[in-house]
Design a protein around this motif. Structure first.
Motif: not given
Length: 155
Positions: A40-68
């Motif tokens: 997105h050219r003009g928007a910031t997005e924030s993600f917070t995991v509440l339940e489960g495990v989310l696979r996120v790719r951002a920039g040059g890295w990949t991570s698994l995000l857990h609750p919290g």
């Protein structure tokens, strides 16, 4: 609160719509890949995991995000996410400033297997081409979005 049900099985509960931010909670079923890599050219997005495990790719890295766990994706950073696990993921997302994301979801919710590209292009052009797919240079992508948006047909 309103709910948007996506063809993929995702549900999106709109918590706040409009200035200063668009905030929602989504439930992503197992195996759902999520959006293609984009920025997105003009928007910031924030993600917070509440339940489960989310696979996120951002920039040059990949991570698994857990609750919290959470991540903030600044404008211009290519990102994507998905649920590669066995259970659903519930994630809270905030888009700042509020842009066309809610409208984009509502357009995609009406789609079958193929996204309604002409409607999405019109929305993107109306919002100064804020959304870009990764891997296609903007110098090529922007004229294509404009051309697709200008084609006659249903809105």
């Amino acid at each position: 609160m309103s709910r948007i049900e996506m063809p993929s099985g995702e549900t999106i509960d709109v918590l706040h719509s409009g200035a200063p931010a668009f905030e929602f909670e989504a439930v992503v079923p197992p195996g759902v890949a999520g959006p293609p890599p984009h920025r997105h050219r003009g928007a910031t997005e924030s993600f917070t995991v509440l339940e489960g495990v989310l696979r996120v790719r951002a920039g040059g890295w990949t991570s698994l995000l857990h609750p919290g766990d959470g991540i903030v994706v600044p404008p211009g950073v290519t990102h994507s996410f998905g649920n590669g696990g066995d259970g659903p993921v519930r994630v809270r997302t905030v888009e700042t400033p509020a842009g066309p994301l809610e409208e984009q979801f509502r357009i995609l919710a009406t789609a079958g297997r193929l996204p309604p590209l002409r409607r999405l292009a019109r929305l993107n052009v109306a919002h100064d081409l804020d959304f870009s797919l990764a891997g296609i240079p903007d110098a090529v992508q922007r004229p294509l979005w404009r051309l697709l948006a200008a084609l006659p047909g249903p809105s």
